[in-house]
Scaffold this active site. Structure first.
Site: not given
Length: 350
Positions: A94-95
């Site tokens: 997610d990053e």
């Protein structure tokens, strides 16, 4: 991405929207994988024991994680990134860091790229993302948390020192509770305090990390965005419902070795063709002491069974009393090298 796993669950199940959602298996040893913003208001956060999360927020809805679904959404988001730059350094599902100095979408600024990416994520995944825009990775990472959720924060080069000065030192990467206490003993509580402290004294006290702290206080971070970083370690671990003796860990080690080996096979078949040289056994005792034991055999491990056998043998190097009980065991593969270069070196000595 904002509360990624929990947001995916709320997106896919409308009955969860607006409710405190905790992504975790229920159980005495389970930990929180993610918490929705509604749950965070009660103090629930990632890596917290699930039982504590339940006590903090009794009305929370617990949802077991579905990593296959999260990975599919992550691939969608990466495809959006790739429309703007090929310099993408993933940190997790997610990053990621993106270098958009020379973006491929023709937009005139990094801020415009961030806005376009966030808009596309919302339109195509029905999820929100927050972005930090800054001249280096360190500043961008801190900035990305400033307007969460669904926010954008820009640190211009001329504003970097003023932006950093009031931040508590624990916002700097690598400053945990122990380092925070060590810095407090020197009268350092904020980045501004760190900035005026003599760099040579920091280095004498904390070694290379002291020098790094001084650089960060000045907003200096020369690390490039590195796509496709080579794998350093692959591991799989499990926390038990009930603590186990060292002699009882063999079947769990075998199962974890199979998971680690499957990931190793994918790595070996990937574009880098890298293989592991070392086997790692990780243990956590009932009183939360963490032990690791590593061995590098003459030949790289060639099967899940061999990894399991080596990891099991590493238990002999644990010198704690036989009465010690363990709450977690992990099996890892490390010391990755390029397969071709390793084979070539070995031929030199045959």
């Amino acid at each position: 991405m904002d509360a990624f796993y929990a947001s995916v669950e709320q997106r896919d199940d409308p009955s969860l929207r607006g409710r405190p959602v905790v992504v975790a298996w229920k159980g005495a040893r389970s930990v929180v994988c993610a918490a929705s913003y509604e749950a965070r208001k009660f103090g629930v956060h990632s890596a917290m024991p699930a039982l504590r999360a339940e006590r903090l927020c009794p009305q929370a809805v617990f949802v077991p994680p579905d990593f296959a679904r999260y990975k599919a959404v992550s691939r969608q988001v990466r495809e959006i990134f790739a429309r703007h730059t090929g310099l993408i350094e993933p940190l997790s599902l997610d990053e990621a860091y993106l270098d958009v100095t020379c973006n491929t979408s023709g937009l005139v600024s990094a801020t415009a790229v961030a806005e376009a990416i966030r808009a596309a994520i919302r339109a195509e995944t029905d999820l929100t993302a927050s972005a930090g825009v800054a001249p280096n990775k360190f500043l961008a990472k801190i900035a990305s948390d400033f307007r969460k959720p669904d926010g954008l924060f820009v640190v211009r080069p001329c504003d970097a020192l003023a932006f950093l000065a009031p931040l508590p030192v624990e916002r700097l990467p690598g400053v945990g509770k122990v380092m925070q206490r060590n810095l407090a003993e020197l009268g350092i509580a904020h980045v501004a305090d760190l900035r005026v402290f003599a760099a040579d004294k920091l280095e004498r006290r904390f070694g290379r990390f002291g020098k790094r702290l001084h650089e960060l206080a000045l907003g200096i971070d020369d690390r490039p965005v590195t796509p496709n970083r080579p794998t350093l370690q692959i591991s799989s671990e499990d926390t038990f419902e009930h603590d186990l003796a060292l002699d009882d860990l063999a079947p769990h080690i075998m199962r974890l070795a199979e998971h680690a080996w499957a990931a190793h096979v994918r790595e070996a078949q990937g574009p880098h063709g890298r293989i592991a040289r070392s086997v790692v056994l990780k243990l956590k005792t009932s009183d939360f002491r963490i032990l690791t034991r590593t061995v590098t055999p003459a030949e790289p491990p060639s099967s899940a069974q061999l990894v399991a056998d080596i990891a099991c043998a590493l238990r002999q190097r644990v010198t704690l009393p036989s009465s010690t009980r363990y709450r977690l065991v992990g099996v890892g593969l490390a010391g990755f090298v390029d397969r071709d270069s390793f084979e070539a070196q070995r031929e030199l000595f045959d």
